[in-house]
Design a protein around this motif. Structure first.
Motif, PDB file in Angstrom:
ATOM      1  N   ILE A 192       0.819  -1.233   0.157  1.00 57.76           N
ATOM      2  CA  ILE A 192      -0.060  -0.074   0.087  1.00 57.76           C
ATOM      3  C   ILE A 192       0.908   1.210  -0.086  1.00 57.76           C
ATOM      4  O   ILE A 192       0.521   2.301  -0.766  1.00 57.76           O
ATOM      5  N   LEU A 193       1.694   1.237   0.681  1.00 59.05           N
ATOM      6  CA  LEU A 193       2.761   2.417   0.774  1.00 59.05           C
ATOM      7  C   LEU A 193       3.622   2.551  -0.514  1.00 59.05           C
ATOM      8  O   LEU A 193       3.866   3.777  -0.856  1.00 59.05           O
ATOM      9  N   ALA A 194       3.921   1.547  -1.041  1.00 62.52           N
ATOM     10  CA  ALA A 194       4.529   1.514  -2.592  1.00 62.52           C
ATOM     11  C   ALA A 194       3.591   2.127  -3.438  1.00 62.52           C
ATOM     12  O   ALA A 194       4.003   3.058  -4.427  1.00 62.52           O
ATOM     13  N   GLY A 195       2.251   1.697  -3.320  1.00 66.30           N
ATOM     14  CA  GLY A 195       1.065   2.275  -4.031  1.00 66.30           C
ATOM     15  C   GLY A 195       1.009   3.848  -3.875  1.00 66.30           C
ATOM     16  O   GLY A 195       1.143   4.517  -5.154  1.00 66.30           O
ATOM     17  N   ILE A 196       1.059   4.366  -2.704  1.00 64.29           N
ATOM     18  CA  ILE A 196       1.076   5.815  -2.359  1.00 64.29           C
ATOM     19  C   ILE A 196       1.984   6.659  -2.992  1.00 64.29           C
ATOM     20  O   ILE A 196       2.129   7.544  -3.733  1.00 64.29           O
TER      21      ILE A 196
END
Length: 319
Positions: A192-196
């Motif tokens: 999720i953090l990578a997506g952000i």
């Protein structure tokens, strides 16, 4: 550096994707051992060599995208995948999903998923029954080559465990990633953090990232509350398996995705829905890779259909 510049095409967008993958690579090594780095290095070397041999004939450079392909391909594999199997898979993906179409920017299908799907169909025992226990205490996998293997099916991945016993792995384990599974699909928070990060740096289209999750969650919710079949609750389903990983890194690939806004929403939503349907009713637990490849096929048709529809409406308004 001069050597790298002579060999590789500089691609800033691809470097951003690599940066986003670094925490996932680190945590996969922590959970499963240093073999994760070795396996990734081997696949990357053979991916680069394969593309180099094809591009050299045309006096072209190797794309940095092939590094992203090899990293993502490795992250879809169990850590104990034999080296020769991984090598066969990455070569197949680069050759038959990229180079035969003309190289970077011309491929119709995602090369990493084509390679993974090829292995899943031809060598299923290495990708479906050979799993390893995640390390839970520091320094974890940083101090070992490979964590212990898991022998029983009922103690394997969350989805297989649910299918066999109906048991749900705790949500916190799915969230942080201390579960058995493919290297890059375990830690939901890091994905999720990578997506952000990719959205913030404009390295990925948020529509392509959000729409698969919306499609997956919406259909999961409908089926769950309709009691049509045995299915986990929507939150557990989202955090288990590969749907978040697929949404962030594969559905967002700009080359194989639609270019129109409407097409992106339809494309992503159908990826999410197809992933869930294959997971529930298909014989394969990992439905995400098939869903993306299916929609890769229809991406150009979606764009053409939307353009034709808009053109027809414009002509009617003018008339």
């Amino acid at each position: 550096m001069s050597f790298l510049n002579r060999v590789f095409i500089k691609q800033i967008l691809m470097r951003k994707v690599i940066y986003s993958l670094i925490p996932i690579i680190i945590i996969s090594t922590y959970y499963f051992g240093l073999r994760a780095i070795v396996l990734m290095s081997v696949t990357t070397v053979f991916a680069i060599i394969t593309e180099f041999l094809f591009e050299k004939r045309l006096n072209k450079k190797v794309s940095e995208a092939v590094i992203v392909t090899s990293i993502l391909f490795t992250l879809t594999l169990p850590v104990s995948t034999p080296f020769w199997v991984a090598i066969v898979g990455i070569i197949f993906g680069v050759v038959f999903a990229k180079e035969v179409f003309g190289g970077f920017g011309r491929n119709i299908f995602n090369p990493a998923l084509v390679g993974r799907t090829f292995l899943y169909v031809c060598f299923p025992e290495y990708l479906t029954i050979q799993w390893n226990s995640p390390s839970i205490n520091f320094p974890g996998g940083f101090s070992t080559y490979l964590t212990p293997s898991i022998d029983t099916v009922t103690r394997s991945t969350p989805l297989i465990t649910f299918a066999q016993t109906g048991e749900l792995v705790p949500l916190k384990n799915l969230f942080w990633g201390n579960i058995s599974g493919s290297l890059g699909e375990t830690s939901a928070i890091l994905i999720i953090l990578a997506g952000i990060y990719l959205i913030y740096t404009k390295a990925a289209d948020w529509r392509l990232m959000v729409s698969p999750i919306l499609g997956f969650m919406s259909l999961n919710t409908i089926i769950y509350f309709s009691n049509v079949t045995s299915i986990p609750n929507p939150i557990w389903s989202l955090l288990s398996g590969s749907i978040i990983f697929i949404s962030v890194f594969f559905a967002t690939e700009p080359i194989t995705a639609p270019k129109t806004t409407e097409g992106k929403w339809i494309y992503g939503t159908l990826i999410g829905c197809i992933t869930l349907l294959i997971r529930i009713y298909g014989i394969f637990v990992a439905g995400g890779m098939f869903a993306v490849l299916i929609m890769n096929t229809f991406a150009p048709i979606l764009d053409e259909g939307i353009k034709f529809y808009k053109g027809s409406r414009s002509r009617k308004v003018i008339a």
